[in-house]
Design an enzyme around this catalytic site. Structure first.
Site: not given
Ligand code: NAD
Ligand code: WQD
Length: 338
Positions: A124, A149, A153
């Site tokens: 991330s 969190y 990562k």
């Molecule tokens: P998500 O929660 O939709 O998908 C994660 C999946 O992993 C889920 O289906 C959950 O049931 C499964 N899971 C969790 N723990 C598990 C375990 N111990 N064993 C088996 N399955 C398990 O999340 P996403 O948004 O698709 O994100 C996927 C990955 O990308 C995550 O690792 C998340 O941290 C990372 N990521 C997401 C974002 C974002 O904004 N969505 C940003 C950066 C990184």
């Molecule tokens: C985006 C912008 C908020 C909600 C997060 C995690 C990051 C990554 C992605 C996993 C910001 C604003 C949000 C709301 C708002 N995840 N906001 N009202 O914070 O950039 O990143 O998700 O790795 O680790 O921290 O994403 O979508 O929460 O926020 O004004 O109800 O929207 O302040 O500026 P963020 P976000």
């Protein structure tokens, strides 16, 4: 040989399953459904026009994981499984260290025993912390992270780098995602957060569909053109295609590589809200609220390394992202529960 996708029922995983199949890979999927629903599997199969093996399995369960590797010859793993709610990780760090770090240790051990040493990991942009200026580049210092969190990562990135250093046969792609939004253009799969969404786009979409009353815009006094936070929103299908490109690279190279997956363009909260309204012809009620603790003013990628290393660039526009998020939300107002 198959590509094993951990967390393949989740938001990014489900879209990546489809893109892998489209690119001609055989896949196998595992998930413990802690943040997803079985319904998604039928939808992936329907869109792909093809079946694939699924294992209801927790990555911390070493015995069950070994059975998966016994059942399927795994060429590489794309590792999405993890917990991802920042606030929850502050309240319950042990759950995050156990699931994310502990789960990845177990996964890597089982991979090693099975002779599979190629992993594409969901990292991330959060690993860059608050101190680096955007555009964020991979060689900038990482690790000064704000919350448990994000620290999981960073720790997993370090663990995978150590593993690659210990054995030159290992290959690890550490993909640093920026802010994935949007949905598959069919509207059949998309993001379905449990409870009140933490992230901006699912919140906007649920206000638009009438599930939530009003969006709170967290702060309008940031050092940005309109005062609201700026992020690098990327279409989930572009992100999924980034995994296909990174996988092809990882299968041909060894060692660990950190790579940003973003568009390189910043967009403010209000810009996203107004784009959503314009593209979809729907009003989104909002109010200005206090800043959310831990937020930075600006965060966007320098995406040059992904282009240089494996020829990937994000192609979809902000209009595409807003249109596809709304198509998914309006066709599935209650997500997969309908
Ligand atoms: P998500 O929660 O939709 O998908 C994660 C999946 O992993 C889920 O289906 C959950 O049931 C499964 N899971 C969790 N723990 C598990 C375990 N111990 N064993 C088996 N399955 C398990 O999340 P996403 O948004 O698709 O994100 C996927 C990955 O990308 C995550 O690792 C998340 O941290 C990372 N990521 C997401 C974002 C974002 O904004 N969505 C940003 C950066 C990184
Ligand atoms: C985006 C912008 C908020 C909600 C997060 C995690 C990051 C990554 C992605 C996993 C910001 C604003 C949000 C709301 C708002 N995840 N906001 N009202 O914070 O950039 O990143 O998700 O790795 O680790 O921290 O994403 O979508 O929460 O926020 O004004 O109800 O929207 O302040 O500026 P963020 P976000």
């Amino acid at each position: 040989m198959a590509i094993l996708i951990t967390g393949g029922c989740g938001y990014i995983g489900s879209h990546t399953c489809l893109e892998l199949i489209r690119a001609g890979y055989d896949i196998a999927v595992l998930d413990n459904y802690c943040n997803s629903k079985p319904e998604v599997l039928g939808r992936i199969r329907e869109l792909a026009g093809r079946d694939f093996p699924f294992f209801p399995c927790d990555i911390r369960d070493e015995k069950a994981l070994r059975a998966v590797f016994d059942a399927v010859p795994v060429q590489a793993v794309i590792h999405f499984a993890g917990l991802k709610a920042v606030g929850e990780s502050v309240r319950d760090p042990l759950a995050y260290y156990d699931n994310n770090v502990g789960g990845t240790v177990t996964l890597c051990r089982v991979m090693q025993q099975a002779g599979c040493r190629c992993i594409v990991f969901s990292s991330s942009a959060t690993v860059y912390g608050k101190d680096n200026p955007s555009p964020l580049r991979e060689e900038m210092p990482v690790g000064r992270v704000e919350n448990p969190y994000g620290r999981t990562k960073y720790i997993i990135e370090t663990l995978l780098q150590d593993l690659c250093a210990s054995d030159p046969a290992w290959s690890a792609m550490l993909l640093r995602y920026f802010n994935p939004i949007g949905a598959h253009e069919s509207g059949r799969i998309g993001e379905d957060p449990a409870g009140i969404p933490n992230n901006l786009m699912p919140y906007i979409a649920q206000v638009a569909v009438g599930r939530l009353e009003q969006l709170s815009v967290f702060g309008n006094d940031y050092n940005t053109p309109d005062g609201t936070g700026v992020r690098d929103y990327i279409h989930v299908t572009d992100l999924a295609r980034g995994h296909v490109a990174a996988l092809a690279y990882a299968l041909r190279h060894t060692g660990a590589e950190a790579v940003n997956l973003g568009t390189g363009k910043g967009c403010s909260v209000l810009e996203l809200v107004h784009t959503f309204e314009r593209v979809n012809g729907i009003p989104v009620q909002y109010r200005i609220a206090p800043r959310r603790p831990g937020d930075v003013d600006v965060c966007y990628a320098d995406p040059a390394k992904a282009a240089r290393l494996f020829g990937w660039r994000a192609e979809k526009t902000l209009d595409d992202m807003c249109r596809d998020s709304w198509r998914w939300q309006s066709l599935n107002p209650q997500g997969y529960d309908a």
